[in-house]
Design a protein around this motif. Structure first.
Motif, PDB file in Angstrom:
ATOM      1  N   UNK A 168       0.849  -1.184   0.000  1.00 20.03           N
ATOM      2  CA  UNK A 168       0.000   0.000   0.000  1.00 20.03           C
ATOM      3  C   UNK A 168       0.888   1.238   0.000  1.00 20.03           C
ATOM      4  N   UNK A 169       0.442   2.286  -0.681  1.00 22.70           N
ATOM      5  CA  UNK A 169       1.166   3.545  -0.622  1.00 22.70           C
ATOM      6  C   UNK A 169       1.129   4.104   0.794  1.00 22.70           C
ATOM      7  N   UNK A 170       2.167   4.798   1.190  1.00 27.06           N
ATOM      8  CA  UNK A 170       2.230   5.318   2.558  1.00 27.06           C
ATOM      9  C   UNK A 170       1.066   6.246   2.858  1.00 27.06           C
ATOM     10  N   UNK A 171       0.615   6.996   1.854  1.00 23.87           N
ATOM     11  CA  UNK A 171      -0.495   7.922   2.076  1.00 23.87           C
ATOM     12  C   UNK A 171      -1.817   7.198   2.310  1.00 23.87           C
ATOM     13  N   UNK A 172      -1.916   5.936   1.896  1.00 21.67           N
ATOM     14  CA  UNK A 172      -3.155   5.178   2.084  1.00 21.67           C
ATOM     15  C   UNK A 172      -3.391   4.811   3.542  1.00 21.67           C
ATOM     16  N   UNK A 173      -2.310   4.646   4.294  1.00 25.05           N
ATOM     17  CA  UNK A 173      -2.433   4.239   5.692  1.00 25.05           C
ATOM     18  C   UNK A 173      -1.402   4.994   6.522  1.00 25.05           C
ATOM     19  N   UNK A 174      -1.880   5.978   7.252  1.00 27.36           N
ATOM     20  CA  UNK A 174      -0.941   6.777   8.047  1.00 27.36           C
ATOM     21  C   UNK A 174      -1.508   7.160   9.413  1.00 27.36           C
ATOM     22  N   UNK A 175      -2.657   6.570   9.780  1.00 27.07           N
ATOM     23  CA  UNK A 175      -3.191   6.875  11.107  1.00 27.07           C
ATOM     24  C   UNK A 175      -3.996   5.688  11.642  1.00 27.07           C
ATOM     25  N   UNK A 176      -4.234   5.732  12.944  1.00 25.68           N
ATOM     26  CA  UNK A 176      -5.015   4.697  13.611  1.00 25.68           C
ATOM     27  C   UNK A 176      -6.138   5.352  14.390  1.00 25.68           C
ATOM     28  N   UNK A 177      -7.140   4.556  14.767  1.00 22.86           N
ATOM     29  CA  UNK A 177      -8.280   5.075  15.512  1.00 22.86           C
ATOM     30  C   UNK A 177      -7.994   5.153  17.005  1.00 22.86           C
ATOM     31  N   UNK A 178      -9.011   5.480  17.764  1.00 23.27           N
ATOM     32  CA  UNK A 178      -8.896   5.597  19.213  1.00 23.27           C
ATOM     33  C   UNK A 178      -8.704   4.214  19.826  1.00 23.27           C
ATOM     34  N   UNK A 179      -7.738   4.091  20.717  1.00 20.02           N
ATOM     35  CA  UNK A 179      -7.522   2.816  21.410  1.00 20.02           C
ATOM     36  C   UNK A 179      -8.662   2.555  22.386  1.00 20.02           C
TER      37      UNK A 179
END
Length: 216
Positions: A168-179
């Motif tokens: 995946x391109x880095x811009x496609x996945x760069x954050x996560x939701x609330x733990x």
């Protein structure tokens, strides 16, 4: 997930140190590897990949291929009428509908939605890659992968032989939701298209490390 003792923890860390080398074969010139994390799909993500999203895999070489043919041979004639009627596909669609209304579906709602966006989304591509698994896996029920993050891409690599399962391109996945405090090993991967996929790390500490790695 059960707690590991000191020896099991040390063994796991040694394996993780070895896994770091697996994505190196796929790095492009000048691409830098930031780290890797071991993960699995959340237990409420559909366990078996729907037939319409499966890709045909090349035959398994050697003795395993012979065993697979032997096991299928006697069933082929018996199942042919059902294949022509696409009964399997119809049953699968019915199962999907029932799943959403069962007790497990209700429990999943309280658990927090583990998969948002559908199979055609970025989260769906991620789930398809994990469930498809490496070439040696034939059942489309694969559950774990090694996630490697570089300065350009996010790679999914098989633990055993380092086979590349998806990129995946880095811009496609760069954050996560609330733990979630009640699910300390869960990490919600949030993709650029708004889709979401819940994964689980091996421990709460590994979940923190996974979140930090994805966020960069």
């Amino acid at each position: 997930m059960a707690r590991r003792g000191p020896k099991a923890e040390q063994a796991y860390r040694e394996r993780l140190a070895g896994w770091v080398r697996l994505p190196e074969a796929y790095l492009e010139p000048g691409e830098r590897l930031f780290g890797v994390c071991d993960l699995g799909l959340d237990r409420y993500v559909r366990r078996e990949l729907p037939r319409r999203y499966r890709v045909e895999k090349p035959p398994v070489p050697g003795r395993e291929q012979a065993r697979a043919k032997e096991g299928r041979g006697c069933l082929t004639v018996l199942l042919l009428p059902f294949q022509l009627l696409d009964v399997a596909g119809w049953v699968e669609e019915l199962g999907d509908a029932l799943f959403e209304k069962t007790f497990k579906g209700i429990r999943r709602a309280f658990h927090g939605r583990p998969f948002v966006g559908g199979w055609g989304s970025s989260a769906g591509r991620f789930a398809i890659a994990v469930r498809t698994g490496p070439l040696r896996h034939r059942a489309f029920r694969h559950n774990r992968a090694l996630l490697a993050v570089t300065d350009r891409r996010v790679l999914l690599v098989d633990h055993d032989n380092g086979e590349l399962m998806a990129a995946f391109g880095r811009a496609e996945l760069h954050r996560t939701g609330v733990r979630r405090s009640r699910q300390p090993e869960r990490v919600d991967l949030v993709f650029a298209d708004g889709s979401l996929l819940a994964v689980v790390a091996d421990s709460p500490a590994d979940a923190e490390a996974l979140s930090a790695l994805v966020r960069g």
